[in-house]
Design a protein around this motif. Structure first.
Motif, PDB file in Angstrom:
ATOM      1  N   UNK A 128     -13.152   3.568 -17.185  1.00 30.81           N
ATOM      2  CA  UNK A 128     -13.924   2.620 -17.996  1.00 30.81           C
ATOM      3  C   UNK A 128     -13.437   1.193 -17.776  1.00 30.81           C
ATOM      4  N   UNK A 129     -12.153   1.037 -17.504  1.00 34.22           N
ATOM      5  CA  UNK A 129     -11.576  -0.290 -17.285  1.00 34.22           C
ATOM      6  C   UNK A 129     -11.989  -0.868 -15.937  1.00 34.22           C
ATOM      7  N   UNK A 130     -11.956  -0.038 -14.909  1.00 33.12           N
ATOM      8  CA  UNK A 130     -12.258  -0.495 -13.547  1.00 33.12           C
ATOM      9  C   UNK A 130     -12.779   0.678 -12.736  1.00 33.12           C
ATOM     10  N   UNK A 131     -13.867   0.455 -12.040  1.00 27.49           N
ATOM     11  CA  UNK A 131     -14.426   1.504 -11.197  1.00 27.49           C
ATOM     12  C   UNK A 131     -15.022   0.887  -9.938  1.00 27.49           C
ATOM     13  N   UNK A 132     -15.312   1.753  -8.983  1.00 25.22           N
ATOM     14  CA  UNK A 132     -15.916   1.306  -7.731  1.00 25.22           C
ATOM     15  C   UNK A 132     -17.385   1.704  -7.715  1.00 25.22           C
ATOM     16  N   UNK A 133     -18.168   0.994  -6.955  1.00 27.14           N
ATOM     17  CA  UNK A 133     -19.583   1.317  -6.792  1.00 27.14           C
ATOM     18  C   UNK A 133     -19.745   2.184  -5.551  1.00 27.14           C
ATOM     19  N   UNK A 159      -2.927   2.518  -1.967  1.00 22.66           N
ATOM     20  CA  UNK A 159      -2.973   1.320  -2.797  1.00 22.66           C
ATOM     21  C   UNK A 159      -3.931   1.437  -3.965  1.00 22.66           C
ATOM     22  N   UNK A 160      -4.785   2.470  -3.937  1.00 20.80           N
ATOM     23  CA  UNK A 160      -5.661   2.775  -5.055  1.00 20.80           C
ATOM     24  C   UNK A 160      -6.662   1.692  -5.407  1.00 20.80           C
ATOM     25  N   UNK A 161      -7.109   1.763  -6.649  1.00 22.69           N
ATOM     26  CA  UNK A 161      -8.127   0.815  -7.101  1.00 22.69           C
ATOM     27  C   UNK A 161      -7.561  -0.595  -7.198  1.00 22.69           C
ATOM     28  N   UNK A 162      -6.252  -0.697  -7.367  1.00 22.55           N
ATOM     29  CA  UNK A 162      -5.633  -2.023  -7.394  1.00 22.55           C
ATOM     30  C   UNK A 162      -5.824  -2.710  -6.033  1.00 22.55           C
ATOM     31  N   UNK A 163      -5.580  -1.971  -4.957  1.00 15.35           N
ATOM     32  CA  UNK A 163      -5.793  -2.520  -3.617  1.00 15.35           C
ATOM     33  C   UNK A 163      -7.284  -2.735  -3.353  1.00 15.35           C
ATOM     34  N   UNK A 164      -8.126  -1.867  -3.913  1.00  8.60           N
ATOM     35  CA  UNK A 164      -9.573  -2.031  -3.759  1.00  8.60           C
ATOM     36  C   UNK A 164      -9.991  -3.397  -4.292  1.00  8.60           C
ATOM     37  N   UNK A 172      -8.130  -6.062  -4.577  1.00  8.21           N
ATOM     38  CA  UNK A 172      -7.583  -7.128  -3.741  1.00  8.21           C
ATOM     39  C   UNK A 172      -8.243  -7.204  -2.372  1.00  8.21           C
ATOM     40  N   UNK A 173      -8.623  -6.059  -1.793  1.00  9.77           N
ATOM     41  CA  UNK A 173      -9.102  -6.013  -0.410  1.00  9.77           C
ATOM     42  C   UNK A 173     -10.612  -5.945  -0.248  1.00  9.77           C
ATOM     43  N   UNK A 174     -11.307  -5.361  -1.212  1.00 11.55           N
ATOM     44  CA  UNK A 174     -12.725  -5.078  -1.026  1.00 11.55           C
ATOM     45  C   UNK A 174     -13.603  -5.820  -2.025  1.00 11.55           C
ATOM     46  N   UNK A 175     -13.287  -5.684  -3.302  1.00  6.01           N
ATOM     47  CA  UNK A 175     -14.173  -6.208  -4.339  1.00  6.01           C
ATOM     48  C   UNK A 175     -13.348  -6.842  -5.449  1.00  6.01           C
ATOM     49  N   UNK A 176     -13.145  -8.175  -5.418  1.00  4.83           N
ATOM     50  CA  UNK A 176     -12.363  -8.834  -6.455  1.00  4.83           C
ATOM     51  C   UNK A 176     -13.020  -8.770  -7.836  1.00  4.83           C
TER      52      UNK A 176
END
Length: 114
Positions: free
Chosen positions: A36-41, A98-103, A105-109
């Motif tokens: 709920x806090x952070x997710x990817x599309x 690196x998980x969603x944290x790296x996601x 930083x690297x993919x979707x700020x």
């Protein structure tokens, strides 16, 4: 051996392992509050959420013939789940290093960091 794939390199891994009747799966093993806090599309993959503690009892929801990339906050839990899936006969596995944290930083700020 479990592939270690940085979030920026995940599309290439998914494409390399695509080709079946269904798209690859990104398995988010974080807790519900984290999702709920952070997710990817989803983009070129199916996104599934099964908390790490429930993977053994919900294993039947996953198809060992489909590629699975495991995702968590920083990569530790997802690595353990990927190793467990390998023991259960899954062969096309990756850990999103690196998980969603790296996601974020690297993919979707736009993905919140926590």
């Amino acid at each position: 051996m479990i592939d270690q794939v940085r979030p920026a390199d995940l599309p290439a891994w998914l494409q390399a392992h695509a080709g079946g009747d269904a798209p690859p799966i990104v398995l988010d093993v974080r807790e519900p509050w984290e999702v709920q806090t952070a997710s990817v599309a989803p983009a070129g993959f199916e996104l599934r959420h099964i908390p790490m503690s429930l993977v053994p009892v919900r294993l039947h929801e996953l198809d060992p013939a489909r590629p699975v990339a495991c995702l968590c906050h920083h990569g530790g839990r997802s690595q353990r789940v990927a190793l467990y899936l390998a023991q259960q006969g899954f062969q096309q596995l990756a850990n999103v290093a690196g998980g969603i944290d790296a996601w974020s930083r690297e993919v979707d700020p736009g993905v919140p960091r926590y």
